[in-house]
Scaffold this motif. Structure first.
Motif, PDB file in Angstrom:
ATOM      1  N   LEU A 967     -26.473  37.371  30.860  1.00  0.00           N
ATOM      2  CA  LEU A 967     -25.370  37.839  31.241  1.00  0.00           C
ATOM      3  C   LEU A 967     -24.652  37.095  32.398  1.00  0.00           C
ATOM      4  N   ILE A 968     -25.263  36.600  33.396  1.00  0.00           N
ATOM      5  CA  ILE A 968     -24.718  35.931  34.340  1.00  0.00           C
ATOM      6  C   ILE A 968     -24.183  34.768  33.757  1.00  0.00           C
ATOM      7  N   HIS A 969     -24.856  34.098  32.918  1.00  0.00           N
ATOM      8  CA  HIS A 969     -24.489  32.782  32.318  1.00  0.00           C
ATOM      9  C   HIS A 969     -23.158  33.124  31.758  1.00  0.00           C
ATOM     10  N   ARG A 970     -23.120  34.108  30.991  1.00  0.00           N
ATOM     11  CA  ARG A 970     -21.853  34.484  30.142  1.00  0.00           C
ATOM     12  C   ARG A 970     -20.689  34.737  31.027  1.00  0.00           C
ATOM     13  N   ASN A 971     -21.090  35.494  32.018  1.00  0.00           N
ATOM     14  CA  ASN A 971     -20.027  35.639  32.931  1.00  0.00           C
ATOM     15  C   ASN A 971     -19.337  34.522  33.842  1.00  0.00           C
ATOM     16  N   LEU A 972     -20.284  33.693  33.942  1.00  0.00           N
ATOM     17  CA  LEU A 972     -19.637  32.386  34.527  1.00  0.00           C
ATOM     18  C   LEU A 972     -18.940  31.565  33.822  1.00  0.00           C
ATOM     19  N   VAL A 973     -19.244  31.628  32.267  1.00  0.00           N
ATOM     20  CA  VAL A 973     -18.504  31.009  31.506  1.00  0.00           C
ATOM     21  C   VAL A 973     -17.088  31.391  31.340  1.00  0.00           C
ATOM     22  N   LYS A 974     -16.901  32.794  31.069  1.00  0.00           N
ATOM     23  CA  LYS A 974     -16.021  33.591  31.207  1.00  0.00           C
ATOM     24  C   LYS A 974     -14.934  33.415  32.168  1.00  0.00           C
ATOM     25  N   SER A 975     -15.797  33.283  33.563  1.00  0.00           N
ATOM     26  CA  SER A 975     -14.734  33.239  34.673  1.00  0.00           C
ATOM     27  C   SER A 975     -14.021  31.842  35.002  1.00  0.00           C
ATOM     28  N   THR A 976     -14.888  30.808  34.218  1.00  0.00           N
ATOM     29  CA  THR A 976     -14.188  29.502  34.414  1.00  0.00           C
ATOM     30  C   THR A 976     -12.956  29.263  33.468  1.00  0.00           C
ATOM     31  N   ARG A 977     -13.243  29.957  32.190  1.00  0.00           N
ATOM     32  CA  ARG A 977     -11.989  30.083  31.061  1.00  0.00           C
ATOM     33  C   ARG A 977     -11.074  30.961  31.643  1.00  0.00           C
ATOM     34  N   ALA A 978     -11.297  31.996  32.550  1.00  0.00           N
ATOM     35  CA  ALA A 978     -10.227  32.763  33.389  1.00  0.00           C
ATOM     36  C   ALA A 978      -9.601  32.234  34.275  1.00  0.00           C
ATOM     37  N   PHE A 979     -10.072  30.942  34.770  1.00  0.00           N
ATOM     38  CA  PHE A 979      -9.457  30.167  36.283  1.00  0.00           C
ATOM     39  C   PHE A 979      -7.949  30.099  35.999  1.00  0.00           C
TER      40      PHE A 979
END
Length: 1460
Positions: A967-979
């Motif tokens: 879940l942390i890995h997925r949130n980091l990916v989502k945060s990167t794309r939401a930059f």
């Protein structure tokens, strides 16, 4: 003189006690200091010596004795001896200043007076003692004051007179001026009017020199007007500010480093630190308050003040642009530094900020703008560098074999260390095959490969059976209806469909069965343990595909499936298996070629809606749930896509043995026949049918419903069910279908739905296919033509059609029910009445005949299957076979017993069906089920193994950690794309808000503005942080809820979001204060502002989590969060109302909840630490005023203007002990409280999410605890007793209130009755008088009418008699024949002249033949022969008899009128 001696006897001079005795003539003159009187006073006159002269000589001879020289002449006095005598006079010692010695002046004047009396030159060495005595005998004023001769010229008059001497009471006097330190005043002047005879000058001047008061300065010649004597302390004579006057005649300029206020007698140092501990600190000075009061109340600078020469006040603050290391010097601020007012040392300017010499407050806005630009450019570059790095990394990973070998080496090291998966050779081979398939871009999928693939093998195939399930959608939900005791069974490996009109409870049913909606049901597992569907171990078994496409829009198609598999599949599953499941699912759904595209959403479309629906299904498929619920998966899809999806679900159920239950809305016929089981629900959540779809249509045909060939049978079913008022051709009403199903339909279906029965009927269908064809052909031939060996038994034909099913049924075998006979006696019966129920029971018996009535063609099959069917039905059927009302069925059981859900593995179900299915679902064994369940629980508890429990807990913990990781890995990916643009916009908002707040506050604020400045700064930061972190659970709330309901740990979901948000929590205060700090330029370090800002963001994010996770509607969460943050930060910050005013009250607790109360305290203390050296008194009083650092509990202050000793001692002690670290404990406490409150908010949010996700579990736990508590305390009995008493009290109160209302109504009724009676009596009197008046009027009218009628009648009679006479004379031959007729006609005309007999007869006659609806209204003025409009139409009778209608005057018939 000794007592008892004669006064004339002289004693020795050495023994004399009084000077008067020493001068007695009879004494011893030789022994007296003055010597013989004759030598001093001369020869005695005739009357003897003057006593006063003798006394004066004797007094001064004794006074001069100490100062006489050796061998002195007793009759002469030397000038030196006289000066020595005067020098020791007490009242002549009056030095006023260093420039003029009045002692010397007075002595000179006294010596001059003595010489003048002796008439000797001043140069003479000695004067007679008698001259001294005579001179001093005249008085001190005459002797000491200057001699004034009124006739002397002005320039010869003395310029200065002495204190107590006469002075010239005029301004700018040239002579007789008072010396410095004295003023000429009339208030000290004492004289008589006769003084003009004795002392002319004294009486003429009218004033006397008096000394000035302390703190005043009186220069030479100062006088006070007589009109101003009352204001002798007037300010004009005060010592001026900036100087001090040690004496009234002396003034000195105050030196540097000291201050001298008005009336100052001495200089005072400007260093308050030295003065505060001295006794003078409590003494008011210079007409102002004391020093402690000025430091405490007025907050005068204890340091940082500047006192140049001539300073009048010590509170002159060092100017801005200068610094004052001490009170004597003020130094200009050097270049590169800035000096705010009251600075004692220069402060270095920030880099890049311009600070020329003498800078008071630098401008940090250019630096803030530079930082703003740097951050924006840095973010832009970071975004593109990150994108480029990810692109390059992907290409390197895909194409470089070095990376592959490195990965293999790392995997080998991980396997050796035991931290990585160990792949077998078989798994490696499978991985090679998958990589080859990906390289070839294979997109097709063969469902047969699913049966052979190991990764699709399910460890358990779960059936679900339920009974008496009831439920209702919560208030506010738009879809879903109520359930009324639904009972059913869904089998593993089958595709079950639930159909029905809108609002029939389809969605409610699957929500209850999947544990997503609370309901009054008990859930049991294979071991008869009561469990909750919200437990994680069961949620993993229950997949759910919602109607809406709830997906992560910012993840690709493959990533959605990848993370779903990571979170749901066992972490021990080999990587090859997991990739195989994902690849197969993508190919199965037809999304393999679009796996790298973003999923998108409705607002931001990337893929189509149908493709998102398939991805939503795939998210659940990759989790391999044994039971998969689908809520209208075909909604929004076209017919072709819906058919493909139904085919996919059917293949998936058969291949993977998944129990799929889907809510389907209007499937096409090809999809309809793919269902293995159909559950049809009616509005209100009532069961209409449950069985194979191929038997549904024959079942409804038996009941008399039409299924046109050209229409979809599924649509026809929904049309029938959706119309409760519809009646079939056989008289069955749609609203009675639940009764039909429970009484006959389910038993009928069990006969045809049994596995053995279905097999035999399939064989029967093949054997009888040709026979049915011949029957169909014979039905189309004329009667008597061939086919003599084909039977035409209709009962046999219907039985064969039902047995073979819809697919083989010839259409011509169905009777035409459209020609149903109209049976009003049947249709008039009301549903639910005993008559209707009896009719329906008889009708159903005919429609569903017994086996012996079904025809000879099915006799053998019936006899072979009768035993099995009876056993299956009796074992599985849970519905009553007798006829009853469905409403009664739904109501019974809802209050007496809860619904039950049983989850069974397929292997257990096949082996132990009688023991596993029977107890929960049969009425015969239901009574002993609770006892059996209790025994099973007790045995389970007694056999509990702690090691097994710890092992299970450990496995659960590992599983949660794995989920947390991904879940942390997925949130980091989502945060990167939401930059971009999300994070960029957030950064810009933070920087813009910080710049605006900083510009408003500026950099020239003082200490008193620090608390309000930090309150505003942290308020803006908190609001922005709250809004930002509100998106953590609000934006993806539905996605996270779906994942939690599918078995994802609440702990992992919540804390993964928290951990991911930590990056922004750490970053946002740095971005914010990077602008704010350099615009406002506080003295405290940037690190400290950042730490407090981080704690504020920590607090605000926790508050956002509580709001976003709560049950507050999503559209109201934003305004709720903003308003709550504003209330906590803008109103409860501890400044108004202050912490001091709320100390010890509930308001203190309320203020303690506010983040700004603690942030303000921590930041204020941190900022004030930089000013404690020279502003400690101001800091202490600011602390006290607000209540910071608990200063209000330390410093004593009674609130009065006057300063008490206790207050002064408290302030001085605190001022002495106050240093930089005095409030460090309070500052640390504030930071700790902020952190703990943020942590507490997170725990509250986690508890909310945990409760929402496991509501059923907590309900069961709460119920168990309550029962155990009730068993121990019997509290239930007490509650029941209290409830009965409460109801009794309420009933008593209601009765008392009702009786009270009755009494009020009775009293009101009596009043109304009396009032009505009075009104009636008055009305009666009025009506009586009116009636009398009307009667008299009618009588008058009647008399007039009668007179007029008699007059007309007499005239008519006379005319008729005249006519009759003429006729008789002219027709003599016919007179005898017509006389009677003419006489009757004349009589009738005379009596009925006012009416029309002919018209009356015409109406009476016409009314006998004209229909009532067209007959004219009868006249109200007619006779009583039936002409009233309320009489029935038709022949009427007269009032005289029952014959035909006649006129009122006799028996003449009215037939002529009828003819007319």
């Amino acid at each position: 003189m000794k007592s008892g001696l004669s006064p004339t006897v002289c004693a020795p001079c050495t023994r004399c006690t009084a000077d008067t005795l020493a001068t007695d003539p009879a004494g011893c003159p030789a022994a007296c200091p003055a010597g013989p009187l004759a030598a001093v006073l001369g020869a005695a006159p005739p009357g003897g010596y003057d006593p006063d002269a003798v006394a004066a000589v004797t007094f001064w001879s004794f006074a001069l004795a100490p100062w006489r020289e050796v061998g002195y002449n007793r009759t002469m006095v030397k000038a030196t001896e006289l000066i020595a005598l005067l020098a020791n006079e007490t009242y002549l010692d009056k030095p006023v200043n260093t420039s003029f010695d009045y002692n010397t002046t007075y002595m000179r004047e006294a010596v001059r007076s003595v010489y003048q009396t002796a008439q000797m030159p001043i140069t003479a060495g000695a004067v007679p003692l008698a001259a001294v005595a005579e001179t001093f005998a005249a008085g001190s004023r005459t002797t000491l004051c200057p001699k004034i001769n009124s006739s002397a010229p002005a320039d010869l008059l003395p310029r200065i007179t002495g204190p107590g001497c006469a002075c010239n009471l005029t301004s700018d006097a040239a002579a007789n001026r008072c010396p410095s330190g004295f003023r000429c005043s009339r208030s000290g002047y004492l004289a008589l009017s006769a003084d003009v005879l004795v002392d002319t000058a004294w009486a003429a001047l009218g004033g006397v020199c008096v000394p000035c008061d302390a703190g005043q300065y009186c220069a030479e010649g100062v006088y006070v007007k007589p009109s101003q004597e009352a204001a002798r302390l007037k300010r004009d004579l005060d010592c001026p500010a900036g100087s001090y006057c040690p004496s009234p005649g002396q003034i000195i300029t105050c030196p540097a480093g000291y201050y001298c206020g008005r009336r100052a007698q001495f200089k005072t140092t400007c260093n308050y630190s030295d003065l505060i501990s001295t006794p003078e600190a409590l003494i008011p000075q210079d007409g102002e308050a004391d020093i402690i009061t000025r430091l405490k109340r007025n907050r005068e600078p204890i340091r940082g003040n500047y006192c140049p020469e001539g300073s009048a006040k010590p509170s002159v603050v060092c100017e801005g642009g200068y610094y004052c290391p001490n009170a004597t010097s003020q130094i200009i601020c050097p270049a590169g530094y800035y000096c705010k007012p009251q600075s004692i040392y220069p402060v270095e300017c920030p880099p890049v900020v311009s600070c020329p010499e003498g800078t008071e407050s630098p401008d940090g806005r250019p630096l803030a703008g530079l930082i703003f630009a740097f951050i924006v450019v840095g973010m832009y570059l970071l975004y593109w560098v990150t994108e480029l790095g990810m692109w390059v990394g992907e290409r390197i990973i895909r194409h470089l074999s070095l990376v592959t070998r490195l990965r293999e080496n790392l995997a080998s090291l991980g396997q050796m260390a035991g931290i990585a998966e160990v792949e077998t050779e078989e798994e490696k081979a499978m991985g090679k095959v998958q990589e080859d398939a990906r390289a070839r871009h294979e997109v097709g999928f063969d469902i047969a490969t699913m049966k052979t693939s190991k990764w699709w093998e399910l460890t358990e195939n779960t059936n679900i059976r339920f009974r008496d399930v009831r439920g209702r959608m919560p208030k506010g939900k738009d879809k879903g209806g109520a359930l009324e005791g639904i009972t059913g069974f869904f089998e593993a490996g089958k595709l079950s469909a639930i159909m029905g009109p809108s609002g029939c409870g389809k969605t409610t049913l699957i929500l209850v069965l999947s544990g997503r909606m609370p309901a009054a049901v008990s859930v049991f597992n294979d071991e008869h343990e009561t469990v909750a569907l919200t437990e994680t171990r069961y949620r993993r078994k229950l997949g759910f595909v919602p109607q809406d496409d709830i997906l992560h829009a910012d993840l690709t198609v493959r990533e959605n499936l990848e993370y779903s598999a990571r979170l749901k599949l066992p972490h021990t599953m080999p990587r090859v298996y997991r990739h195989g499941i994902i690849d197969d699912t993508l190919r199965m759904l037809g999304m393999y070629d679009k796996q790298d595209r973003l999923t998108g959403s409705v607002e931001n479309k990337v893929i189509s809606g149908g493709e998102r629906k398939r991805v939503s299904i795939g998210v659940e498929i990759v989790g391999k749930p044994p039971i998969l619920f689908m809520d209208e998966p075909t909604s929004g899809l076209d017919a072709a896509r819906s058919s493909e999806l139904c085919t996919l679900m059917s293949n998936l159920a058969s291949a993977s043995k998944t129990n799929i239950i889907a809510v389907i809305h209007q499937p096409r016929y090809s999809s309809f026949i793919l269902f293995d089981k159909l559950m049809l629900l009616a509005p209100g959540g009532k069961m209409l049918f449950q069985g194979p779809p191929t038997l549904c249509v024959p079942y409804f045909r038996i009941l008399g419903f039409h299924f046109p060939v050209e229409e979809n049978h599924a649509d026809t079913l929904l049309d029938v069910v959706a119309e409760p008022s519809m009646t079939s051709d056989r008289g069955i009403r749609v609203e009675e279908l639940p009764i039909v199903w429970h009484s006959k339909g389910e038993a009928w279906l069990n006969r045809f739905n049994d596995p053995v029965e279905r097999f035999k009927r399939a064989v029967q269908a093949m054997l009888l296919s040709n026979r049915m064809t011949r029957i169909a052909k014979s039905a189309m031939r004329p009667q008597g033509t061939g086919a003599a060996n084909v039977t035409s038994n209709k009962a046999e034909t219907r039985a064969l059609a039902s047995a073979i099913g819809e697919a083989k049924r010839p259409v011509t075998l169905v009777p035409d029910w459209s020609t149903k006979k109209n049976k009003p006696e049947r249709d008039a019966l009301k549903t639910g009445t005993p008559e209707r129920n009896e009719w329906l029971a008889v009708k159903l018996t005919k429609l569903f005949p017994k086996h012996e009535e079904e025809g000879a063609a099915m006799e053998k099959q019936r006899q072979a299957l009768e035993g099995y069917e009876r056993g299956f039905h009796s074992e599985t059927s849970s519905t009553p076979t007798e006829f009853s009302n469905p409403d009664t069925i739904s109501e019974s059981g809802s209050s007496e017993e809860m619904g039950k859900i049983l989850l069974l593995n397929e292997r257990n179900f096949l082996l132990d069906a009688p023991t596993q299915i029977g107890p929960p679902y049969t009425h015969t064994q239901g009574d002993n089920f609770k006892d059996e369940l209790a025994n099973t629980r007790a045995e389970h508890i007694n056999n509990c193994d702690c090691r097994k429990w710890f092992k299970g807990w450990g496995e659960g913990f590992v599983w949660e950690m794995v989920q947390l990781k991904w879940l942390i890995h997925r949130n980091l990916v989502k945060s990167t794309r939401a930059f971009w643009p999300g994070t960029v916009v957030d950064v810009l908002l933070l920087q813009g808000a910080a710049f605006i707040v900083g510009v408003i506050q500026g950099s020239k604020w003082g200490l008193s503005a620090v608390p309000s400045n930090v309150v505003m700064a942290y308020l803006v930061l908190s609001v922005l942080s709250t809004v930002t972190h509100l998106r953590t659970f609000t934006t993806f709330r539905t996605v996270q809820l779906r994942e939690r309901m599918s078995g994802v740990s609440v702990f992992a979901t919540f804390f993964a979001s928290n951990i991911t948000d930590l990056g922004w929590i750490f970053l946002s205060p740095a971005v914010y204060f990077a602008i704010y700090y350099f615009v406002t330029l506080p003295r405290n370090s940037f690190d400290y502002f950042y730490i407090v800002g981080f704690l504020v963001c920590w607090y605000s994010s926790g508050l956002s989590y509580v709001i976003s996770v709560s049950s507050i509607p999503q559209q109201a969460q934003l305004i709720t969060a903003v308003i709550l943050t504003l209330i906590l930060g803008a109103f409860l910050h501890g400044m108004s109302p202050t912490i001091r005013s709320s100390r010890g009250t509930f308001l203190e607790v309320v203020l303690g909840i506010s983040y700004n109360r603690w942030a303000m305290e921590a930041s204020t203390i941190g900022e004030f630490r930089k000013y404690f050296e020279y502003k400690s008194n101001e800091i202490i009083m600011i602390y006290y005023g607000i209540g910071l650092c608990e200063m209000d509990t330390i410093l004593v202050d009674d609130g009065n203007d006057s300063l008490s000793v206790e207050e002064a001692l408290s302030f001085v002690t605190l001022q002495r002990d106050f240093d930089e670290n005095y409030c460090n404990d309070s500052m640390s406490t504030a930071c700790i409280i902020l952190f703990c409150m943020g942590l507490g908010f997170r725990l509250i949010g986690f508890a909310q999410m945990l409760y929402q996700s496991h509501e059923q579990y907590f309900s069961i736990l709460r119920e168990r605890l309550w029962h155990e508590f009730d068993d121990l305390t019997k509290i239930g009995v007490v509650i029941d007793w209290v409830d009965r008493k409460r109801r009794a009290a309420i009933s008593m109160a209601q009765n008392l209130y009702a009786n009270h209302l009755r009494k009020i109504a009775a009293s009101a009724g009596k009043g109304i009755k009396g009032g009505v009676g009075a009104v009636a009596s008055k009305a009666g009197a009025g009506l009586s008088s009116a009636a009398k008046g009307a009667a008299s009027g009618v009588m008058s009218v009647g008399s007039g009418v009668r007179s007029g009628v008699s007059t007309v009648g007499s005239g008519v009679r006379s005319g008729v008699s005249t006519v009759g006479t003429g006729v008789r004379s002219g027709l003599s031959t016919a007179a005898s024949g017509i006389r009677d007729v003419v006489g009757r006609e004349g009589s009738a005309s005379a009596k009925g002249a006012a009416g029309s007999p002919a018209g009356s007869m015409q109406r009476a006659g016409s009314a006998a033949n004209v229909p009532p609806e067209v007959a004219p209204a009868p006249s109200r003025t007619g006779t009583a022969t039936g002409t009233s409009r309320f009489a029935p139409a038709g022949p009427r009778t007269s009032s005289n008899g029952g014959g035909p209608a006649r006129s009122s005057n006799g028996g003449a018939p009215s037939g002529s009128a009828n003819n007319v």
